[in-house]
Structure formats: structure tokens, C-alpha cells
Motif scaffolding. Structure first.
Motif, mmCIF file in Angstrom:
data_model
loop_
_atom_site.group_PDB
_atom_site.id
_atom_site.type_symbol
_atom_site.label_atom_id
_atom_site.label_comp_id
_atom_site.label_asym_id
_atom_site.label_seq_id
_atom_site.Cartn_x
_atom_site.Cartn_y
_atom_site.Cartn_z
ATOM 1 N N GLU A 159 33.262 45.982 82.840
ATOM 2 C CA GLU A 159 34.444 46.405 82.091
ATOM 3 C C GLU A 159 34.080 46.807 80.671
ATOM 4 O OE1 GLU A 159 38.871 44.705 82.017
ATOM 5 O OE2 GLU A 159 37.486 43.424 80.882
ATOM 6 N N GLN A 160 33.049 46.203 80.107
ATOM 7 C CA GLN A 160 32.666 46.484 78.731
ATOM 8 C C GLN A 160 32.174 47.923 78.554
ATOM 9 O OE1 GLN A 160 30.896 43.167 77.010
ATOM 10 N NE2 GLN A 160 30.763 44.042 74.966
ATOM 11 N N GLU A 161 31.748 48.571 79.634
ATOM 12 C CA GLU A 161 31.268 49.951 79.550
ATOM 13 C C GLU A 161 32.391 50.975 79.688
ATOM 14 O OE1 GLU A 161 28.102 50.644 82.320
ATOM 15 O OE2 GLU A 161 27.253 48.659 81.995
ATOM 16 N N LEU A 162 33.568 50.522 80.039
ATOM 17 C CA LEU A 162 34.681 51.434 80.287
ATOM 18 C C LEU A 162 35.183 52.049 78.988
ATOM 19 C CD1 LEU A 162 36.564 52.454 82.570
ATOM 20 C CD2 LEU A 162 38.108 50.558 81.999
ATOM 21 N N ARG A 163 35.444 53.362 79.028
ATOM 22 C CA ARG A 163 36.000 54.080 77.884
ATOM 23 C C ARG A 163 37.172 54.932 78.353
ATOM 24 N NH1 ARG A 163 32.972 50.896 76.413
ATOM 25 N NH2 ARG A 163 31.366 50.991 74.766
ATOM 26 N N PHE A 164 38.124 55.143 77.454
ATOM 27 C CA PHE A 164 39.333 55.894 77.796
ATOM 28 C C PHE A 164 38.994 57.296 78.292
ATOM 29 C CE2 PHE A 164 43.025 58.534 76.737
ATOM 30 C CZ PHE A 164 44.034 57.828 77.375
ATOM 31 N N GLU A 165 38.061 57.954 77.644
ATOM 32 C CA GLU A 165 37.735 59.340 77.965
ATOM 33 C C GLU A 165 37.176 59.502 79.376
ATOM 34 O OE1 GLU A 165 37.805 58.667 73.633
ATOM 35 O OE2 GLU A 165 36.710 57.695 75.289
ATOM 36 N N MET A 166 36.669 58.423 79.972
ATOM 37 C CA MET A 166 36.164 58.507 81.343
ATOM 38 C C MET A 166 37.272 58.927 82.307
ATOM 39 S SD MET A 166 33.687 55.174 81.668
ATOM 40 C CE MET A 166 32.141 55.050 80.766
ATOM 41 N N GLY A 167 38.489 58.486 82.039
ATOM 42 C CA GLY A 167 39.606 58.880 82.892
ATOM 43 C C GLY A 167 39.872 60.374 82.833
ATOM 44 N N ALA A 168 39.711 60.955 81.646
ATOM 45 C CA ALA A 168 39.876 62.405 81.511
ATOM 46 C C ALA A 168 38.748 63.148 82.204
ATOM 47 C CB ALA A 168 39.942 62.781 80.036
ATOM 48 N N ASP A 169 37.527 62.627 82.092
ATOM 49 C CA ASP A 169 36.388 63.255 82.771
ATOM 50 C C ASP A 169 36.600 63.274 84.283
ATOM 51 O OD1 ASP A 169 35.181 63.570 80.313
ATOM 52 O OD2 ASP A 169 33.910 61.798 80.507
ATOM 53 N N ASP A 170 37.101 62.158 84.823
ATOM 54 C CA ASP A 170 37.342 62.088 86.269
ATOM 55 C C ASP A 170 38.423 63.084 86.690
ATOM 56 O OD1 ASP A 170 35.442 60.109 86.505
ATOM 57 O OD2 ASP A 170 36.872 58.460 86.663
ATOM 58 N N ALA A 171 39.491 63.163 85.929
ATOM 59 C CA ALA A 171 40.565 64.110 86.256
ATOM 60 C C ALA A 171 40.053 65.545 86.214
ATOM 61 C CB ALA A 171 41.742 63.931 85.298
ATOM 62 N N GLY A 172 39.170 65.826 85.269
ATOM 63 C CA GLY A 172 38.603 67.171 85.183
ATOM 64 C C GLY A 172 37.804 67.547 86.416
ATOM 65 N N LEU A 173 37.175 66.567 87.070
ATOM 66 C CA LEU A 173 36.438 66.846 88.307
ATOM 67 C C LEU A 173 37.386 67.310 89.409
ATOM 68 C CD1 LEU A 173 34.037 63.753 88.346
ATOM 69 C CD2 LEU A 173 33.445 66.114 87.776
ATOM 70 N N TRP A 174 38.569 66.733 89.455
ATOM 71 C CA TRP A 174 39.543 67.152 90.479
ATOM 72 C C TRP A 174 40.074 68.558 90.192
ATOM 73 C CZ3 TRP A 174 39.221 64.640 94.715
ATOM 74 C CH2 TRP A 174 38.982 63.264 94.741
ATOM 75 N N GLY A 191 50.330 64.603 84.304
ATOM 76 C CA GLY A 191 49.927 63.265 83.891
ATOM 77 C C GLY A 191 51.129 62.357 83.713
ATOM 78 N N HIS A 192 51.071 61.171 84.344
ATOM 79 C CA HIS A 192 52.181 60.217 84.275
ATOM 80 C C HIS A 192 51.783 59.025 83.424
ATOM 81 C CE1 HIS A 192 54.433 56.655 86.022
ATOM 82 N NE2 HIS A 192 55.404 57.431 85.580
ATOM 83 N N SER A 193 52.646 58.641 82.489
ATOM 84 C CA SER A 193 52.425 57.465 81.659
ATOM 85 C C SER A 193 51.105 57.616 80.885
ATOM 86 C CB SER A 193 52.456 56.204 82.541
ATOM 87 O OG SER A 193 52.527 55.036 81.770
ATOM 88 N N GLU A 194 50.148 56.696 81.044
ATOM 89 C CA GLU A 194 48.851 56.863 80.380
ATOM 90 C C GLU A 194 48.185 58.174 80.790
ATOM 91 O OE1 GLU A 194 44.905 54.990 81.597
ATOM 92 O OE2 GLU A 194 45.646 53.555 80.114
ATOM 93 N N GLY A 195 48.446 58.614 82.012
ATOM 94 C CA GLY A 195 47.893 59.874 82.489
ATOM 95 C C GLY A 195 48.354 61.075 81.685
ATOM 96 N N SER A 196 49.471 60.932 80.964
ATOM 97 C CA SER A 196 49.946 62.017 80.105
ATOM 98 C C SER A 196 48.921 62.330 79.023
ATOM 99 C CB SER A 196 51.278 61.620 79.470
ATOM 100 O OG SER A 196 51.628 62.469 78.403
ATOM 101 N N LEU A 197 48.430 61.293 78.331
ATOM 102 C CA LEU A 197 47.433 61.492 77.282
ATOM 103 C C LEU A 197 46.109 61.969 77.876
ATOM 104 C CD1 LEU A 197 46.459 61.352 74.385
ATOM 105 C CD2 LEU A 197 46.188 58.867 74.650
ATOM 106 N N LEU A 198 45.723 61.409 79.004
ATOM 107 C CA LEU A 198 44.500 61.871 79.667
ATOM 108 C C LEU A 198 44.610 63.358 80.022
ATOM 109 C CD1 LEU A 198 43.834 58.839 82.044
ATOM 110 C CD2 LEU A 198 42.495 59.477 80.029
ATOM 111 N N GLY A 199 45.783 63.769 80.473
ATOM 112 C CA GLY A 199 45.995 65.174 80.821
ATOM 113 C C GLY A 199 45.834 66.095 79.625
ATOM 114 N N MET A 200 46.233 65.624 78.444
ATOM 115 C CA MET A 200 46.042 66.428 77.233
ATOM 116 C C MET A 200 44.561 66.651 76.959
ATOM 117 S SD MET A 200 48.821 64.594 74.738
ATOM 118 C CE MET A 200 50.410 64.060 75.399
ATOM 119 N N LEU A 201 43.762 65.608 77.154
ATOM 120 C CA LEU A 201 42.323 65.742 76.932
ATOM 121 C C LEU A 201 41.707 66.678 77.962
ATOM 122 C CD1 LEU A 201 41.344 62.033 76.104
ATOM 123 C CD2 LEU A 201 42.171 63.834 74.577
ATOM 124 N N VAL A 202 42.157 66.590 79.212
ATOM 125 C CA VAL A 202 41.671 67.500 80.248
ATOM 126 C C VAL A 202 42.003 68.945 79.879
ATOM 127 C CG1 VAL A 202 41.901 68.191 82.662
ATOM 128 C CG2 VAL A 202 41.835 65.772 82.076
#
Length: 367
Positions: A159-174, A191-202
């Protein structure tokens, strides 16, 4: 009329829109588009020119045109730097090409259908959203977050290696997965809820045709957490606010009270993730999104507020802002009563509010 029949394929993807009829016309079978009619060119069947009366038995009927596929649901995977992410691809009935969306999930251990079994969340929000869009001619990918469900291998080792931007990177692969598939004409990020901010980064890093924020926070996560913790007893509230201030400054906090509340929110192993999340102000990030944008928010959402959507709209004045009366965080009709909210979070038979589909369709039409 289905959405598919009235969408206009962007010029840069028009080459994908080869109709079934055109495909048949160049087919080595030579059936053409009117496969049920006999050939009419003189002498084409060996008869003298002008002789069009040929016994049916002497001329085999041309092959039937291939039928467009039925709607389909399929397992699909992509690889990130750590392992395989698993999701579900919904494809509408028809020949396409179809508009498509990537549904980015919200916070916590959320699976591809929008559920968190341990927390009693079984609303099937993303499953219902994907199936409703499919029935309207829109394809979609929804997926298990890294570390969840069939995407366990895609998570960091700790868990200590987890970063917020990883979620955006994963979404970009899709998004790339859909881009590389010739069946899809446009790709929109939802993007829903937290996914909204991730979607902005994507949207800032990947070519997309549209961006949809559903129930997204309009303030930095530090402000949201302060609001959620405001009802704590004074001593706990002051300590929590002090921890938030240190994390916002990028500092790890070693002295965390050993209570269930504090360890669930501020345990040392999750602090690097929170720090990485706090770097992003949604109002700043959405201003950098250039794709056509839709902001959706319900009035009975107990996790995000209409004010959040309005703050996002203030940063993107050209965005479409749709406030849906009586819709809660799971995109279902609910009042503010505990019983109604609990049902919306736990009952998968309750439908997604139809206005959600209408608003997303409207955005896709203008892409």
C-alpha cells in the motif's frame, strides 16, 4: 431512434465507417448490397443479351449479406507495469462503428460493477450504466481497480507504493484499448466520484473525444475531509485537522492516534497516497481539459454536493452542467432519508436515473 443511428462520425475517423453494404460491394463473393436480386447485366448469366427469363434452378441465389452482430459482453484485459487489469467490454448490437466510453470507478475497493461487498454497497451502478448505454448504441469498458477482483495482480506490492496518479495511468490504458479497436469511432471518459478527478488527468494526457464528471468533488480532498470530520469531538477534530495540514505540506505523520478512525484514514502506509491526491485541485485540473465536458450532479447526493459541480463549472464555463433532482451518489432516485439512501446503495434492482443517459448521449452527439 437509437443513438447509433443519429451520431455523426468525426472526419478524422470517417475511414472507419465502412458500411456493411460497402463491404459487400468489394467482397470477392460479388454479392453486392442487393443480394436478394438476380443479376441484370446482359449476358452475365450466359443467356443471350436481352434474355432475362432464366429458370431459377439454373442460377444459384447470391449469398446472403452478413448480419450485423448482436449485442455482446466480453471479458477484456490490459497490462500495466505490475500485472493485468481486468474489465468488461459491452458492445451494442449492429455493425458500428460505435461511440465508446471508459467508466472510471470511485474511491475505495470498488469493483467493475460499482460495488464494495465489504461495505455493503451492492448498487450495480456501473453495470447498470454500461448496460443502459449499450442499449442506446454506446459501447463501454468498466473494470476492476488495481488490487480488486480480477485485477489483484495489477496493484503495487504494498500500500505504501500506491499513488493517486496510478489510477489515471490505468484508465489511460483502457482508452488506448478502445482507440486501437476499429469498432469504435469516439472515446469518452466517464469518471464517477474519485474517478472524476482521475478522468481529468487522463483527459490531459490522452486523446479523448469527451469528458464526463459524475458526482465529482469540486474541492481538493483536504477540504472535503475537513468537512467530513467537522462533527468529531473537538480534541479529535483538532488532531485530524493538524494531520491533514502536515499531509498537505507533503510531510509524513509518524504520530497517528491508534484508534480505528485515525488508523483507517491516516495509517502510515496510506499517507503517501493521500499526499499524492492532495496535490490536485479539481477546479484547476478541469480547466486544463480541452475536450467537450459534461458535469452531472444529483441533489440528494450525500457524498458530493451541487456546490461541487458548480465550482467545476466555474472553472470550465463552456461545460454542460446538469443538476438532476432527486438523484443520489449511486445515480439512483433517493430522498435524504436513511432508508431511501440505504436502499439506493444496496439494491441493484433500482434503475439508474434516465436523465443520466440522456445527458451523456447529448454530449456524445456533439463530439
Amino acid at each position: 431512434m437509437s443513438l447509433r443511428s443519429c451520431l455523426v462520425v468525426p472526419a478524422r475517423r470517417r475511414a472507419l465507417a465502412v458500411s456493411c453494404a460497402a463491404a459487400l460491394a468489394v467482397s470477392p463473393l460479388g454479392a453486392g448490397c442487393r443480394s436478394g436480386e438476380p443479376a441484370s447485366s446482359a449476358g452475365g448469366n450466359g443467356a443471350p443479351p436481352g434474355d432475362t427469363e432464366v429458370p431459377d434452378a439454373e442460377v444459384p441465389p447470391p449469398p446472403d449479406a452478413p448480419a450485423c452482430p448482436e449485442a455482446a459482453s466480453a471479458e477484456i484485459t490490459v497490462e500495466n507495469a505490475r500485472g493485468a487489469l481486468s474489465g468488461t467490454l459491452e458492445v451494442p448490437a449492429g455493425c458500428g462503428p460505435f461511440p465508446a466510453v471508459v467508466i472510471i470507478p470511485g474511491s475505495g475497493p470498488t469493483d467493475r460493477d460499482g460495488n464494495q461487498a465489504a461495505a455493503g454497497i451492492r448498487a450495480d451502478t456501473y453495470k447498470l450504466l454500461a448496460e443502459g448505454l449499450r442499449d442506446r448504441g454506446v459501447a463501454s469498458i468498466r473494470y476492476d481497480k488495481a488490487g480488486i477482483g480480477a485485477s489483484v495482480s495489477a496493484a503495487p506490492r504494498s500500500e505504501q507504493e500506491l499513488r493517486f496518479e496510478m489510477g489515471a495511468d490505468d484508465a489511460g490504458l483502457w482508452v488506448k484499448k478502445l482507440r486501437d479497436d476499429g469498432r469504435f469511432a469516439t472515446v469518452t471518459v466517464v469518471g464517477h466520484s474519485e474517478g472524476s478527478l482521475l478522468g481529468m488527468l487522463v483527459a490531459q494526457e490522452t486523446e479523448i473525444d469527451g469528458y464526463v464528471s459524475i458526482a465529482g468533488a469540486g474541492r481538493p480532498i483536504g477540504d472535503v475531509l475537513r468537512e467530513q470530520l467537522a462533527s468529531l469531538p473537538a480534541e479529535d477534530r483538532e488532531r485530524a485537522y493538524a494531520i491533514l495540514g502536515q499531509l498537505e505540506a507533503g510531510e509524513l505523520v509518524a504520530d497517528v492516534p491508534q484508534t480505528q478512525l485515525f488508523m483507517s484514514m491516516f495509517r502510515p502506509s496510506v499517507q503517501p497516497y493521500i499526499i499524492s491526491w492532495m496535490k490536485h485541485d479539481p477546479a484547476v485540473e478541469i480547466a486544463a481539459v480541452t475536450a467537450p465536458t459534461l458535469l452531472l450532479q444529483g441533489t440528494t447526493d450525500i457524498q458530493t454536493k451541487v456546490e461541487d459541480a458548480e465550482r467545476l463549472a466555474g472553472a470550465r464555463p463552456d461545460a454542460a452542467l446538469v443538476i438532476i433532482e432527486g438523484m443520489n451518489h449511486t445515480l439512483k432516485e433517493a430522498t435524504l432519508s436513511n432508508a431511501s439512501q440505504n436502499a439506493a446503495y444496496a439494491d441493484p434492482s433500482l434503475p439508474v436515473v434516465p436523465r443520466v443517459f440522456e445527458a451523456i448521449e447529448a454530449l456524445i452527439r456533439q463530439e
